[in-house]
Design an enzyme around this catalytic site. Sequence first.
Site, mmCIF file in Angstrom:
data_model
loop_
_atom_site.group_PDB
_atom_site.id
_atom_site.type_symbol
_atom_site.label_atom_id
_atom_site.label_comp_id
_atom_site.label_asym_id
_atom_site.label_seq_id
_atom_site.Cartn_x
_atom_site.Cartn_y
_atom_site.Cartn_z
ATOM 1 N N LYS A 166 -12.604 14.414 -2.370
ATOM 2 C CA LYS A 166 -14.096 13.993 -2.269
ATOM 3 C C LYS A 166 -14.343 14.662 -0.955
ATOM 4 C CE LYS A 166 -13.228 9.509 -1.771
ATOM 5 N NZ LYS A 166 -11.935 9.023 -1.765
ATOM 6 N N ARG A 222 -16.568 1.291 0.149
ATOM 7 C CA ARG A 222 -15.190 0.797 -1.057
ATOM 8 C C ARG A 222 -15.599 -0.926 -0.924
ATOM 9 N NH1 ARG A 222 -11.719 4.975 2.102
ATOM 10 N NH2 ARG A 222 -9.978 5.458 0.599
ATOM 11 N N ARG A 270 0.222 16.927 -0.714
ATOM 12 C CA ARG A 270 -0.966 17.363 0.424
ATOM 13 C C ARG A 270 -0.426 16.799 1.794
ATOM 14 N NH1 ARG A 270 -6.866 13.549 0.313
ATOM 15 N NH2 ARG A 270 -5.576 12.241 1.271
ATOM 16 N N ARG A 309 -0.640 13.131 7.333
ATOM 17 C CA ARG A 309 -1.051 12.119 7.251
ATOM 18 C C ARG A 309 0.560 10.926 6.655
ATOM 19 N NH1 ARG A 309 -6.396 11.305 3.951
ATOM 20 N NH2 ARG A 309 -6.026 9.319 3.679
ATOM 21 N N ARG A 361 -2.736 1.944 -2.585
ATOM 22 C CA ARG A 361 -3.664 2.799 -2.687
ATOM 23 C C ARG A 361 -4.943 2.909 -3.038
ATOM 24 N NH1 ARG A 361 -2.626 7.983 0.600
ATOM 25 N NH2 ARG A 361 -4.885 8.488 0.931
HETATM 26 P P1 AMP Z 1 -9.721 8.268 3.582
HETATM 27 O O1 AMP Z 1 -9.519 9.209 4.449
HETATM 28 O O2 AMP Z 1 -10.840 7.889 2.130
HETATM 29 O O3 AMP Z 1 -8.062 7.819 2.291
HETATM 30 O O4 AMP Z 1 -8.696 6.561 3.758
HETATM 31 C C1 AMP Z 1 -7.255 6.328 4.851
HETATM 32 C C2 AMP Z 1 -7.225 5.013 5.014
HETATM 33 O O5 AMP Z 1 -8.910 4.057 5.565
HETATM 34 C C3 AMP Z 1 -7.783 4.128 3.774
HETATM 35 O O6 AMP Z 1 -6.374 3.711 2.310
HETATM 36 C C4 AMP Z 1 -8.270 2.585 4.050
HETATM 37 O O7 AMP Z 1 -6.844 1.825 5.101
HETATM 38 C C5 AMP Z 1 -8.911 3.342 5.784
HETATM 39 N N1 AMP Z 1 -10.371 3.160 5.486
HETATM 40 C C6 AMP Z 1 -11.181 4.519 5.343
HETATM 41 N N2 AMP Z 1 -12.070 3.850 4.600
HETATM 42 C C7 AMP Z 1 -12.326 2.766 3.929
HETATM 43 C C8 AMP Z 1 -13.571 1.396 4.007
HETATM 44 N N3 AMP Z 1 -14.294 2.195 4.008
HETATM 45 N N4 AMP Z 1 -12.824 -0.054 4.165
HETATM 46 C C9 AMP Z 1 -11.555 0.271 3.941
HETATM 47 N N5 AMP Z 1 -11.201 0.535 4.976
HETATM 48 C C10 AMP Z 1 -11.205 1.976 4.689
#
Ligand code: AMP
Length: 190
Positions: A14, A89, A128, A134, A146
Amino acid sequence: MKNIVLFGPPGAGKGTQAEILKKKYQLVHISTGDVFRYNIKNATELGTLAKSYMDRGNLVPDEVTINMLNAEVEKNVGANGFIFDGFPRTPVQAEALAKLMDERESQINAMVALEVNDEILVERLLERGKSSGRPDDANEEVIRERISEYYRKTDILKEYYQKQGKYFGVDGVGSIEEIFERLSEVINKL
Ligand code: AMP
């Protein structure tokens, strides 16, 4: 004006695709994960709270995430449209986004989903993790959590947008350019 939800499980690509799509379509890219990471880096209260969930591979609570997203959208009042990456989400977040768009006399035009099978996701995220820095990419157990969290709480959003005739699935396996072409084909028709 186009508002697009770029959807898919962790590791679907994404963020990579949003970066190139935003240039092509002149859209503002909002990644909730990036905003949380920015807050962690700057040691804000929001960052400390978010980190406690992120490090375990769990979702940050809806209320906190929705308030943050509303503030990010507010910062871009004149935007041509948005690419939402990693948001919504949960169904509660999807409702909040619909309300926010409605208040702006706008709407979500499409959810475009990158489809990738789970084992490829785990492989990609471990790869990654070697360079992303991260913590949630560094550990296979957290990566799998996740992905589980995605199936428990997020995957259902496909139906939410399908019911509105706004769901478009795209094969997320291939080169960055190939996947970009597939996404562009969908977006061009909106
Ligand atoms: P991402 O960068 O999208 O993979 O998000 C990394 C982490 O951020 C996720 O595993 C969640 O802990 C948190 N996170 C990101 N977006 C959301 C969301 N819309 N709702 C809840 N947690 C989020």
